[in-house]
Design a protein around this motif. Structure first.
Motif, short mmCIF file in Angstrom:
data_model
loop_
_atom_site.label_atom_id
_atom_site.label_comp_id
_atom_site.label_asym_id
_atom_site.label_seq_id
_atom_site.Cartn_x
_atom_site.Cartn_y
_atom_site.Cartn_z
N SER A 203 18.34 25.41 1.88
CA SER A 203 17.56 25.81 3.06
C SER A 203 17.37 27.33 3.12
CB SER A 203 18.31 25.28 4.29
OG SER A 203 17.91 25.93 5.44
N ALA B 255 21.56 27.50 -8.72
CA ALA B 255 21.84 26.40 -7.78
C ALA B 255 22.90 25.49 -8.40
CB ALA B 255 20.57 25.64 -7.45
N ALA C 232 22.54 21.60 -8.95
CA ALA C 232 22.09 20.54 -9.87
C ALA C 232 20.59 20.24 -9.81
CB ALA C 232 22.87 19.25 -9.56
N ALA D 7 25.22 24.97 -11.81
CA ALA D 7 26.65 24.69 -11.95
C ALA D 7 26.88 23.40 -12.73
CB ALA D 7 27.30 24.61 -10.56
N LEU E 249 26.87 30.89 -12.76
CA LEU E 249 26.51 31.46 -11.47
C LEU E 249 27.15 32.85 -11.31
CD1 LEU E 249 24.80 29.89 -9.27
CD2 LEU E 249 25.80 28.37 -10.94
N ALA F 179 32.46 27.52 -3.30
CA ALA F 179 31.94 27.79 -4.65
C ALA F 179 31.33 29.19 -4.75
CB ALA F 179 30.90 26.74 -5.04
N ASN G 117 26.22 32.81 2.71
CA ASN G 117 27.34 31.91 2.39
C ASN G 117 28.62 32.41 3.09
OD1 ASN G 117 28.87 31.11 -0.86
ND2 ASN G 117 28.90 30.01 1.06
N LYS G 118 28.92 31.77 4.25
CA LYS G 118 30.01 32.32 5.07
C LYS G 118 31.40 31.91 4.59
CE LYS G 118 27.95 30.15 8.34
NZ LYS G 118 27.42 29.84 9.64
N ALA H 212 22.97 20.25 4.99
CA ALA H 212 23.81 19.21 5.60
C ALA H 212 25.15 19.74 6.11
CB ALA H 212 24.05 18.11 4.57
N ILE I 19 26.32 22.82 6.98
CA ILE I 19 26.31 23.69 8.17
C ILE I 19 25.82 22.92 9.38
CG2 ILE I 19 24.07 24.73 7.59
CD1 ILE I 19 24.97 27.27 8.98
N MET J 88 15.17 31.53 10.12
CA MET J 88 16.07 32.29 9.24
C MET J 88 15.34 33.29 8.36
SD MET J 88 19.13 31.78 10.03
CE MET J 88 19.91 32.67 8.70
#
Ligand SMILES: NC(=O)c1ccc[n+]([C@@H]2O[C@H](COP(=O)([O-])OP(=O)(O)OC[C@H]3O[C@@H](n4cnc5c(N)ncnc54)[C@H](OP(=O)(O)O)[C@@H]3O)[C@@H](O)[C@H]2O)c1
Length: 391
Positions: free
Chosen positions: A18, A41, A43, A63, A87, A106, A125-126, A207, A209, A267
């Motif tokens: 997202s 990303a 996959a 990954a 990554l 990750a 990415n928190k 999904a 978050i 966002m």
């Protein structure tokens, strides 16, 4: 370095999610300002291939190694790396900004690699900050790397707090929409499905978050994120329910003045800010129509209906590896809920059980954090197993 005199070179980790898609939409609108050097990303090989072609990325990584093989075949001109270390390697490519928009723990190693490489971070990415905020912020300070928050609340606080000495801040107020179940008593949440939990009233998100927003764990994680990003103790970070999601954050000063940040619920707005900082670029997004705002309401959160928020507060106060334990337990519980293995209300049960079982220690190094994460996941899986056999 380019930046000031040329396009900003971007690495986007989590480009198929997202936040990643919103970031690429920003790039599309400002083609001359950005150069996408690498995309990564988990996959989604088809989407990553299309993105790599459209944005002429020189590097890509997935990954999942099988998916990376498919990607390699699809985009022969792109150097494709694989596995978690792929990554990490992308994060260390010489760039002006690395946008970390992967989900979950990750992202931790890539965030650290980006810092070590001296790349500025735009951080959506928190979870890595929750797990290892001390390590990340200390390492960034030592390396002189800027960490710009993309999370809308933290981006708002960042904007309000600029130019004000920390000592003058009485507290930070993080706003929460309340999620899809705001106002409902705990008993009414027994039958909630993953699909219902993912239907957020004001934001369209991934999904994990979305479920975190439904349990209010998201706001709990954000308390811990704010502690590290703004170097504030947990007691100075308040949560207030604001269902309209128009005010994204407020900073209250010792003299009683409060600065609030208002903005659209899109966002792309904080992403644009983070990617172009410190410029203020003319935004093509809808403007906030102040005259059309009929109501801005605020209320205290219900800690009883949403115990995850209380657990997060406890973890924030305990410090050390407690937030890493909280995060790991929550990730495992949310995965189990999304797979229909445990009911919605059991997410907080799993977190509570892990919290009672795993004793936190000092967060002195990466190994301590990773060990706490692994022990908490093990404990959470046992709790999930026990619950799933009962239901
Ligand atoms: N969405 C929002 O509005 C929002 C707002 C504030 C903060 N955030 C934070 O931003 C982060 C991303 O959220 P999101 O909603 O964009 O999530 P999302 O839609 O689920 O996307 C996650 C992205 O991360 C990738 N990914 C997942 N696991 C990975 C792994 N092990 N290795 C490499 N890449 C991996 C996914 O790749 P695949 O597609 O290949 O699976 C996807 O590109 C989260 O930490 C979230 O808390 C999101």
């Amino acid at each position: 370095m380019s930046g000031a005199d040329g396009p900003r070179r971007l690495v986007i980790l989590g480009s198929t999610g997202s936040i990643g898609l919103s970031a690429l939409e920003v790039v599309r609108r400002y083609r001359d300002r950005f150069e996408v050097v690498a995309l990564g990303a988990r996959a989604n090989a088809d989407m990553l291939a299309a993105q790599a072609v459209e944005f002429h990325a020189g590097y890509a990584a997935l990954a999942d190694r099988d998916a990376a093989r498919r990607l390699r075949a699809a985009v022969p001109g792109v150097e494709v790396l694989d596995g978690p270390e792929g990554l990490e390697a992308l994060a260390a490519i010489e760039a002006d900004v690395v946008l970390c928009a992967m989900v979950g723990a990750a992202g931790l190693q890539p965030v650290l690699r980006a810092i070590d490489a001296g790349n500025a971070l735009a951080l959506a990415n928190k979870e890595p900050v929750v797990m290892a905020g001390r390590l990340i912020m200390e390492r960034a300070a030592r390396r002189g790397v800027r960490v710009l928050p993309v999370d809308s609340e933290h981006n708002a606080i960042f904007q309000c707090i600029q130019g004000h000495p920390k000592e003058g801040v009485r507290c930070i107020h993080l706003t929460a929409s309340g999620g899809p179940f705001y106002g409902r008593p705990r008993a009414a949440l027994r039958e909630v499905t993953p699909e219902q939990a993912a239907r957020h009233p004001t934001w369209n998100m991934g999904a994990k978050i979305s479920v975190d927003s439904a349990t209010l764990m998201n706001k709990g994680l954000e308390i811990i994120e704010a502690m590290w990003l703004f170097d504030m103790p947990a007691r100075k970070i308040e949560v207030v329910i604001h269902p309209q999601s128009v005010v994204h954050g407020l900073v209250e000063f010792n003299d009683g003045h409060i600065l609030a940040h208002l903005g659209v619920t899109d966002m792309k707005s904080p992403i644009l800010f983070a990617l172009t900082y410190p410029e203020r670029v003319a935004s093509p997004m809808d403007r906030l129509n102040l005259a059309a705002l009929s109501e801005l309401s605020f209320a205290a959160p219900d800690f009883e209906a949403f115990p995850c928020l209380a657990y997060a507060r406890q973890a924030a106060a305990a410090g050390g590896t407690a937030p890493a334990i909280l995060n790991a337990a929550n990730e495992e519980a949310v995965t189990a809920f999304c797979a229909h293995r445990i009911p919605f209300l059991s997410i907080s049960d799993v977190v509570g059980e892990v919290f009672d079982t795993c004793a936190p220690g000092p967060d002195r190094d990466l190994e301590s954090v990773l060990a706490a994460d692994a022990a908490a996941r093990q404990c959470a899986r046992i709790a999930v197993e026990t619950i799933s056999m009962r239901v």
